[in-house]
Design an enzyme around this catalytic site. Sequence first.
Site, short mmCIF file in Angstrom:
data_model
loop_
_atom_site.label_atom_id
_atom_site.label_comp_id
_atom_site.label_asym_id
_atom_site.label_seq_id
_atom_site.Cartn_x
_atom_site.Cartn_y
_atom_site.Cartn_z
N HIS A 157 0.85 -1.19 0.00
CA HIS A 157 0.00 0.00 0.00
C HIS A 157 0.89 1.23 0.00
O HIS A 157 1.94 1.24 0.63
CB HIS A 157 -0.90 0.02 1.25
CG HIS A 157 -2.06 0.93 1.11
ND1 HIS A 157 -1.97 2.28 1.36
CD2 HIS A 157 -3.33 0.69 0.72
CE1 HIS A 157 -3.14 2.83 1.13
NE2 HIS A 157 -3.99 1.90 0.74
N ASP B 114 -8.03 -5.28 -0.05
CA ASP B 114 -8.52 -6.13 -1.13
C ASP B 114 -8.15 -7.60 -0.95
O ASP B 114 -8.60 -8.45 -1.72
CB ASP B 114 -7.96 -5.63 -2.48
CG ASP B 114 -8.50 -4.25 -2.81
OD1 ASP B 114 -9.71 -4.06 -2.71
OD2 ASP B 114 -7.69 -3.36 -3.15
N1 CMC Z 1 4.09 -7.74 -4.66
C1 CMC Z 1 5.45 -7.71 -4.80
N2 CMC Z 1 6.20 -6.61 -4.62
C2 CMC Z 1 5.58 -5.48 -4.29
C3 CMC Z 1 4.19 -5.43 -4.13
C4 CMC Z 1 3.44 -6.61 -4.33
N3 CMC Z 1 2.12 -6.60 -4.19
N4 CMC Z 1 3.83 -4.17 -3.81
C5 CMC Z 1 4.95 -3.46 -3.77
N5 CMC Z 1 6.03 -4.24 -4.06
C6 CMC Z 1 7.43 -3.84 -4.07
C7 CMC Z 1 7.75 -3.00 -5.32
O1 CMC Z 1 8.16 -3.83 -6.39
C8 CMC Z 1 8.85 -2.11 -4.80
O2 CMC Z 1 10.02 -2.87 -4.74
P1 CMC Z 1 11.46 -2.16 -4.97
O3 CMC Z 1 11.64 -1.23 -3.82
O4 CMC Z 1 12.46 -3.27 -4.98
O5 CMC Z 1 11.39 -1.45 -6.28
C9 CMC Z 1 8.44 -1.83 -3.35
O6 CMC Z 1 7.65 -2.96 -2.95
C10 CMC Z 1 7.61 -0.55 -3.18
O7 CMC Z 1 6.46 -0.66 -4.02
P2 CMC Z 1 5.91 0.47 -4.96
O8 CMC Z 1 5.27 -0.18 -6.15
O9 CMC Z 1 6.98 1.48 -5.22
O10 CMC Z 1 4.82 1.10 -4.02
P3 CMC Z 1 3.63 2.05 -4.44
O11 CMC Z 1 3.31 2.82 -3.23
O12 CMC Z 1 3.98 2.82 -5.67
O13 CMC Z 1 2.43 1.06 -4.84
C11 CMC Z 1 0.66 -0.46 -4.64
C12 CMC Z 1 1.47 0.65 -3.95
C13 CMC Z 1 -0.56 -0.73 -3.79
C14 CMC Z 1 0.21 0.03 -6.02
C15 CMC Z 1 1.53 -1.72 -4.77
O14 CMC Z 1 1.90 -2.18 -3.48
C16 CMC Z 1 0.84 -2.82 -5.54
O15 CMC Z 1 0.90 -2.82 -6.77
N6 CMC Z 1 0.15 -3.78 -4.84
C17 CMC Z 1 -0.64 -4.79 -5.51
C18 CMC Z 1 -1.96 -4.21 -6.00
C19 CMC Z 1 -2.93 -3.95 -4.85
O16 CMC Z 1 -3.11 -4.81 -4.00
N7 CMC Z 1 -3.57 -2.79 -4.88
C20 CMC Z 1 -4.58 -2.42 -3.89
C21 CMC Z 1 -4.13 -1.30 -3.03
S1 CMC Z 1 -5.13 -1.07 -1.55
C22 CMC Z 1 -6.72 -0.64 -2.04
C23 CMC Z 1 -6.85 0.46 -3.00
O17 CMC Z 1 -6.11 1.43 -2.99
O18 CMC Z 1 -7.74 0.35 -3.82
#
Ligand code: CMC
Length: 431
Positions: A308, A365
Amino acid sequence: MSKFAKLDLGDKIIELPIIEGSENEKGLDISKLRSETGYISYDPGYGNTGSCSSAITYIDGEKGILRYRGIPIEEFNREKPDFLETAYLLIFGKLPNKTELDEYKVLVGNNEHLHEAMKHHFEGFPTTAPPMAMLSSMINTMSCFHPELLERGENEGYCMTASSLLLSKIRTIAAYAYRQSRGMPSIYPIPSLDYAANFLHLMFSLPNKRYEVDPDIEDAMNLIFILHADHEQNCSTSTVRMVGSSQANLFASCSAGVCALWGPLHGGANLAVIKMLEEIHKGDISAEKCIEMAKDKDNPFKLMGFGHRVYKNYDPRARILKKAGDKVLAKLKVKDPLLDIAKKLEEAALKDPYFVERKLFPNVDFYSGIIMRAIGIPTNMFTVLFSIGRLPGWIAQWREQVKTPGVKISRPRQIYTGENKRSYIPMKDRK
Ligand code: CMC
């Protein structure tokens, strides 16, 4: 006394006012940065950018705290208010007394039906139409039938009318979208039922067979709506505010919110989680293997429902939903292998250094889809339910923006990285 931070740009030092929220969150006011220095801030994804100040929802992502108008989310689980009571709290800023809530429910009840002409719109959609596309179009279509609400109003009267109408009709639209995809005849709401029960009736009753709403299932549905009701400046809410900042009407703004919510990184994750769990189940893939795949940067696989932008701790909504899931499945005597897989994945992820270091925890989710699936909601409706839940938040945030004096149109800048000035080449001279 005002506090300032100093920004040293080499040839110039400027002072940036420090602003502080009621929970001691601190921000730097950079609204004069460009006019005073020629610089802009650069923050793709807005992870460090406060787009507004707001008194609606508070999150402390480090501690896993979520509060609606100051009330911790756990209390909504304990006290079990009706979804409309929560909506009232978010939109109008106070818990309604009994008379106020009853009156609000009457308003919502009076708006349950769709204009017959609006119903005909559903017939124009193919049965394969994604319900999120139908939902967003129909919310915008509603504006054609309510010209009296196109003038933006922030007073209580306008918001009572507009919010009760939207909250009521979104439920009917959502259920009709589902019924259209199944070729089911349309059905009318039952005014004596509460919000969540009426939604289940609208989804599942047939003209010749009424769906009997189990109180525990109604509670679970109500809880799902409440837990999704607001989450401060997330992608869809920021979209609602962005559209609203051009002084677009409430219908257009909320319709845009639905589109933003659709994506799998946001609300669409509830559907993506179930698809992922089904694939893991079908392929008999171990939790450990999934974790390895999720960590592999060359593999597009992500652990959906994990991570998140704001929570660097367990999402408090996921904690509540995990428990609620156990209860619903036990009540329905459903043994869903996907729940076992989800729990194993969570266990494996929470002790893996990759997830620990990055503070990746289950989000809202991760478990919501398992509950909705057990209730019989088809997967392509999951994000539609999220939209119903999130609607009070969108309305509350839209209203707060309209009420704030001097709000400017949202218009970020960019760092241009394209070609420098060059001449147009006529077609005959091009290679
Ligand atoms: N699985 C594997 N690695 C992950 C995941 C995941 N679900 N989420 C984040 N990471 C890793 C990412 O690859 C990055 O690694 P590194 O530092 O080595 O580059 C690190 O963790 C930080 O992640 P980020 O993508 O830079 O974080 P963000 O704040 O931009 O994205 C997120 C947040 C929710 C989009 C992301 O965690 C994600 O894609 N999660 C899966 C989709 C999901 O469950 N979304 C629902 C969010 S909650 C409800 C809502 O908002 O609707």
